[in-house]
Design an enzyme around this catalytic site. Structure first.
Site, mmCIF file in Angstrom:
data_model
loop_
_atom_site.group_PDB
_atom_site.id
_atom_site.type_symbol
_atom_site.label_atom_id
_atom_site.label_comp_id
_atom_site.label_asym_id
_atom_site.label_seq_id
_atom_site.Cartn_x
_atom_site.Cartn_y
_atom_site.Cartn_z
ATOM 1 N N ASP A 140 -40.888 -3.888 -31.803
ATOM 2 C CA ASP A 140 -42.083 -4.256 -32.514
ATOM 3 C C ASP A 140 -42.809 -5.278 -32.056
ATOM 4 O O ASP A 140 -43.932 -5.344 -31.733
ATOM 5 C CB ASP A 140 -41.439 -4.337 -33.842
ATOM 6 C CG ASP A 140 -42.730 -4.661 -34.858
ATOM 7 O OD1 ASP A 140 -43.041 -3.718 -35.155
ATOM 8 O OD2 ASP A 140 -43.224 -5.785 -35.023
ATOM 9 N N PRO A 168 -46.093 -2.513 -36.375
ATOM 10 C CA PRO A 168 -45.918 -1.175 -35.368
ATOM 11 C C PRO A 168 -44.806 -0.328 -35.765
ATOM 12 O O PRO A 168 -44.942 0.867 -35.809
ATOM 13 C CB PRO A 168 -45.591 -1.919 -34.083
ATOM 14 C CG PRO A 168 -46.166 -3.365 -34.170
ATOM 15 C CD PRO A 168 -46.171 -3.831 -35.660
ATOM 16 N N ASP A 169 -43.692 -1.021 -36.247
ATOM 17 C CA ASP A 169 -42.592 0.105 -36.588
ATOM 18 C C ASP A 169 -42.947 0.584 -37.955
ATOM 19 O O ASP A 169 -42.994 1.969 -37.858
ATOM 20 C CB ASP A 169 -41.197 -0.879 -36.822
ATOM 21 C CG ASP A 169 -40.560 -1.103 -35.820
ATOM 22 O OD1 ASP A 169 -40.456 -0.304 -34.895
ATOM 23 O OD2 ASP A 169 -39.834 -2.214 -35.848
ATOM 24 N N MET A 170 -43.200 0.052 -39.044
ATOM 25 C CA MET A 170 -43.672 0.700 -40.141
ATOM 26 C C MET A 170 -44.870 1.114 -40.348
ATOM 27 O O MET A 170 -44.868 2.450 -41.020
ATOM 28 C CB MET A 170 -43.263 -0.663 -41.536
ATOM 29 C CG MET A 170 -41.973 -1.049 -41.471
ATOM 30 S SD MET A 170 -41.703 -2.418 -42.442
ATOM 31 C CE MET A 170 -40.731 -1.481 -43.577
ATOM 32 N N SER A 173 -44.246 4.716 -38.802
ATOM 33 C CA SER A 173 -43.375 5.591 -39.670
ATOM 34 C C SER A 173 -44.432 6.111 -40.928
ATOM 35 O O SER A 173 -44.326 7.286 -40.956
ATOM 36 C CB SER A 173 -42.540 4.636 -40.460
ATOM 37 O OG SER A 173 -41.527 3.941 -39.625
#
Length: 395
Positions: A140, A168-170, A173
């Site tokens: 991330d 960036p991760d969430m 998602s």
């Protein structure tokens, strides 16, 4: 049907981006089975402090894995690939997803073509750092750096800063969630599955709507500016007698209403009547406004500005956010039947019918391979056979 009850997701997941995506599906009532390597498992299981006397159930892992089942499967073994095919068919899996490096797809036998030949209506989702044609690994913060988020975060003239949450991760998602909803809708209409490749880098850069247009089209320099806003003033953090508040004046009418209050009346100057005038003198304006707010308590500033419907808030700690009357009733919970530990989990973006029925309670995050017997026995495998597969390193 008002939930995703009946939807089965088999997820070869690790770290944050895919586990958070499947956690969102759990909140909608989907059955999520996370699939891990029998020896190595998800590295996030070992991040943060551990539960006393137990390996692989560390605190960081617990935050986004409630409500799931967990099995182990070694896809480097031929028998493992055979079991994967049986899982897809006999569990009637709707969605298979992975965040393995694309270079591992063929070796593991999880390429979309391979799995969709087994089950043609399967929706296949692959999430990777930079897309299926790139083998570069990414975490991330690396994506925040390359994707421009760190350039936009921090004090003006200071060093770039990482965001307080892994956007960036969430964010990826949430983009995955939307793509899967579209794929399910199209499958309902056509009967056909889908193949979705989602790049975390592309997802990250897609949030840069204003910065990209203003920079590329108009040549404006868009960079970090601390707590202020490039186009509106006053917008910033301001000190009070006992803390800090954030104030956001979005138009001239709001500013006029603010300076009608006796506490801020000395800012009622002709040059500040328009947003452009305030922006041109923003440093002085913010300095003088800070002097006025510092004479008052945070509660008093919030009370005054809310009375004229001006957007304002105290800077809340996480503990205060959890106690916020709009948030506290929406927190989720999960209790470990083994240790009795009760988890408090972050609230969902919306309380679904599934969560309402369960009063926000989700099953405890699964131990590695916890559901091997219940899942594999549904394929007709007996305990003796399961013991044999486990001793051979297949499950």
């Amino acid at each position: 049907m008002t939930s995703l009850n009946g939807l089965t997701v088999l997820s070869m997941e690790q770290a944050t981006v895919l586990p958070y995506f499947t956690y969102r599906l759990v909140q909608e009532g989907a059955r999520v089975i996370r699939m891990e390597h029998p020896k190595y498992g998800d590295p996030n299981r070992k991040v943060g402090l551990s539960m006393p006397g137990e390996e692989g159930m560390n605190r960081y892992f617990l935050c986004i894995n409630a409500g799931k089942e967990a099995i182990t499967l070694n896809l480097a073994e031929k028998e493992g690939k055979g079991l994967l095919a049986r899982l897809l068919l006999e569990l009637e899996v709707d969605v298979f997803c992975t965040n393995q490096l694309p270079s591992s797809y063929a070796k593991l036998g999880i390429e979309p073509k391979t799995l969709r030949e087994i089950k043609p209506d399967l929706i296949w989702l692959g999430v990777s750092g930079f897309g299926p044609d790139h083998t570069e690994a990414a975490y991330d913060p690396i994506l925040q750096a390359r994707g421009g988020l760190m350039e936009l975060t921090g004090q003006a003239g200071g060093e770039p800063q990482v965001l307080g949450i892994p956007l960036p991760d969430m964010g990826t998602s949430e983009h995955a969630f939307g793509q899967i909803m579209k794929a399910l809708y199209l499958r309902e209409k056509t009967g056909a599955g889908d193949e979705i490749h989602l790049s975390m880098f592309a997802s990250t850069v897609s949030w840069l709507t204003v910065p990209i247009t203003l920079n590329k089209t108009f040549g404006q320099t868009i960079t970090r500016r601390g707590n202020t806003h490039q186009f509106f003033a006053p917008v910033s953090v301001f000190p009070t007698k006992d803390g800090f508040i954030y104030l956001a004046v979005g138009n001239d009418r709001q500013f006029a209403a603010m300076v009608e209050l006796k506490e801020f009346a000395e800012l009622a100057r002709p040059e500040y009547q328009t947003n452009q005038g305030r922006i041109e003198d923003v440093k002085k304006l913010n300095r003088e406004l800070a002097r006025l707010t510092s004479r008052l308590s945070s509660d008093k500033v919030v009370e005054l500005l809310k009375s004229i419907k001006l957007p304002v808030s105290k800077i809340q700690t996480v503990k205060q956010v959890v106690a916020d009357p709009l948030i506290n009733p929406t927190l989720l919970n999960s209790k470990d039947p083994v240790t009795g530990l009760e988890l408090t989990l972050a609230p969902p973006p919306i309380w679904t019918s599934y969560l309402k029925e369960r009063q926000g309670a989700l099953s405890f995050p699964p131990r590695k391979g916890e559901h091997n017997r219940s899942v594999y026995s549904s394929l007709g495998l007996k305990n003796g056979r399961l013991d044999e597969l486990a001793s051979n390193g297949v499950i």
